[in-house]
Write a protein that holds these residues in place. Structure first.
Motif, PDB file in Angstrom:
ATOM      1  N   UNK A  96      -5.899  -2.637  -4.600  1.00  0.00           N
ATOM      2  CA  UNK A  96      -5.929  -1.210  -4.926  1.00  0.00           C
ATOM      3  C   UNK A  96      -5.598  -0.374  -3.691  1.00  0.00           C
ATOM      4  N   UNK A  97      -6.121  -0.771  -2.538  1.00  0.00           N
ATOM      5  CA  UNK A  97      -5.819  -0.049  -1.298  1.00  0.00           C
ATOM      6  C   UNK A  97      -4.329  -0.118  -0.985  1.00  0.00           C
ATOM      7  N   UNK A  98      -3.715  -1.271  -1.218  1.00  0.00           N
ATOM      8  CA  UNK A  98      -2.273  -1.410  -0.962  1.00  0.00           C
ATOM      9  C   UNK A  98      -1.455  -0.548  -1.917  1.00  0.00           C
ATOM     10  N   UNK A  99      -1.844  -0.516  -3.191  1.00  0.00           N
ATOM     11  CA  UNK A  99      -1.138   0.331  -4.161  1.00  0.00           C
ATOM     12  C   UNK A  99      -1.284   1.801  -3.798  1.00  0.00           C
ATOM     13  N   UNK A 100      -2.507   2.187  -3.407  1.00  0.00           N
ATOM     14  CA  UNK A 100      -2.744   3.577  -3.047  1.00  0.00           C
ATOM     15  C   UNK A 100      -1.956   3.948  -1.789  1.00  0.00           C
ATOM     16  N   UNK A 101      -1.877   3.035  -0.827  1.00  0.00           N
ATOM     17  CA  UNK A 101      -1.120   3.295   0.402  1.00  0.00           C
ATOM     18  C   UNK A 101       0.353   3.508   0.095  1.00  0.00           C
ATOM     19  N   UNK A 102       0.888   2.686  -0.781  1.00  0.00           N
ATOM     20  CA  UNK A 102       2.301   2.835  -1.145  1.00  0.00           C
ATOM     21  C   UNK A 102       2.542   4.168  -1.847  1.00  0.00           C
ATOM     22  N   UNK A 103       1.627   4.541  -2.716  1.00  0.00           N
ATOM     23  CA  UNK A 103       1.762   5.808  -3.440  1.00  0.00           C
ATOM     24  C   UNK A 103       1.634   7.002  -2.482  1.00  0.00           C
ATOM     25  N   UNK A 104       0.682   6.925  -1.545  1.00  0.00           N
ATOM     26  CA  UNK A 104       0.503   8.003  -0.567  1.00  0.00           C
ATOM     27  C   UNK A 104       1.747   8.136   0.300  1.00  0.00           C
TER      28      UNK A 104
ATOM     29  N   UNK B 155       2.172   3.238   5.464  1.00  0.00           N
ATOM     30  CA  UNK B 155       0.875   3.870   5.249  1.00  0.00           C
ATOM     31  C   UNK B 155      -0.153   2.752   5.067  1.00  0.00           C
ATOM     32  N   UNK B 156      -1.321   2.965   5.643  1.00  0.00           N
ATOM     33  CA  UNK B 156      -2.420   2.002   5.482  1.00  0.00           C
ATOM     34  C   UNK B 156      -3.665   2.769   5.060  1.00  0.00           C
ATOM     35  N   UNK B 157      -4.354   2.245   4.076  1.00  0.00           N
ATOM     36  CA  UNK B 157      -5.568   2.857   3.573  1.00  0.00           C
ATOM     37  C   UNK B 157      -6.726   1.917   3.863  1.00  0.00           C
ATOM     38  N   UNK B 158      -7.868   2.481   4.304  1.00  0.00           N
ATOM     39  CA  UNK B 158      -9.046   1.656   4.570  1.00  0.00           C
ATOM     40  C   UNK B 158      -9.580   1.080   3.267  1.00  0.00           C
ATOM     41  N   UNK B 159     -10.418   0.066   3.396  1.00  0.00           N
ATOM     42  CA  UNK B 159     -10.962  -0.611   2.220  1.00  0.00           C
ATOM     43  C   UNK B 159     -11.798   0.275   1.324  1.00  0.00           C
TER      44      UNK B 159
ATOM     45  N   UNK C 161      -9.850   6.853   4.076  1.00  0.00           N
ATOM     46  CA  UNK C 161      -8.979   7.242   5.183  1.00  0.00           C
ATOM     47  C   UNK C 161      -7.616   6.592   5.016  1.00  0.00           C
ATOM     48  N   UNK C 162      -6.576   7.374   5.243  1.00  0.00           N
ATOM     49  CA  UNK C 162      -5.208   6.868   5.177  1.00  0.00           C
ATOM     50  C   UNK C 162      -4.504   7.201   6.484  1.00  0.00           C
TER      51      UNK C 162
END
Length: 165
Positions: free
Chosen positions: A6-14, A39-43, A47-48
């Protein structure tokens, strides 16, 4: 519990949202040459970190990374609002921006590889007409003076020249 997918999907979307917003919605000429690279999102999804590069206006011109960093810092709130509107999650992650150093490091590696290729080519050209030192065929052949059975020559000496007893 951390959901890395989910974090990876959210990072790609952000990353997509921020890149589109910089290109179409943020009207700041200082961000004209900014490119979002990762983009990297924390677990915990709070934070992105958005990585970016800055290219120069021309090929020979050095990019102004400090000016781009200031522009991104001043647009951080507006970008977070845009991300929150388009992401539709309970908590909109805070955005931080970091200059991506991977392109500079890869350019340096390419220069080193080109230098190594040039040195290899120079060495190949220097060794083109070289001959090996010593005998042209340093290996023993079956037509030597030995009978090949016990390691002694026909005259009773071993192959190193000493007498066998």
């Amino acid at each position: 519990m951390v959901d890395h997918a989910r974090a990876a999907r959210m990072a790609k979307r952000i990353m997509t949202i921020v890149a589109t917003a910089i290109e179409h919605e943020i009207k700041d000429r200082r961000m004209e040459f900014v490119t979002v690279t990762d983009c990297r999102v924390t677990g915990d999804l709070h934070d992105a970190t958005v990585f970016y590069t800055v290219r120069g206006a021309t090929i020979d011109e050095e990019p102004d990374t400090a000016l781009a960093a200031d522009a991104l810092a001043s647009a951080r709130g507006q970008l977070r609002k845009i991300v929150g509107d388009q992401l539709s999650v309970r908590f909109t992650p805070t955005l931080s921006f970091e200059l991506d150093t991977v392109p500079a490091a890869s350019a340096h590696m390419e220069e080193l590889l080109a230098k190594a290729r040039a040195m290899d080519e120079e060495l190949r050209q220097r060794s083109a007409g070289a001959t090996p030192a010593g005998d042209p065929d340093p290996y023993r052949t079956p037509d030597d003076d030995s009978d090949g059975t016990d390691g002694t020559a026909a005259d009773g000496t071993d192959r190193n020249g000493g007498a066998r007893g």
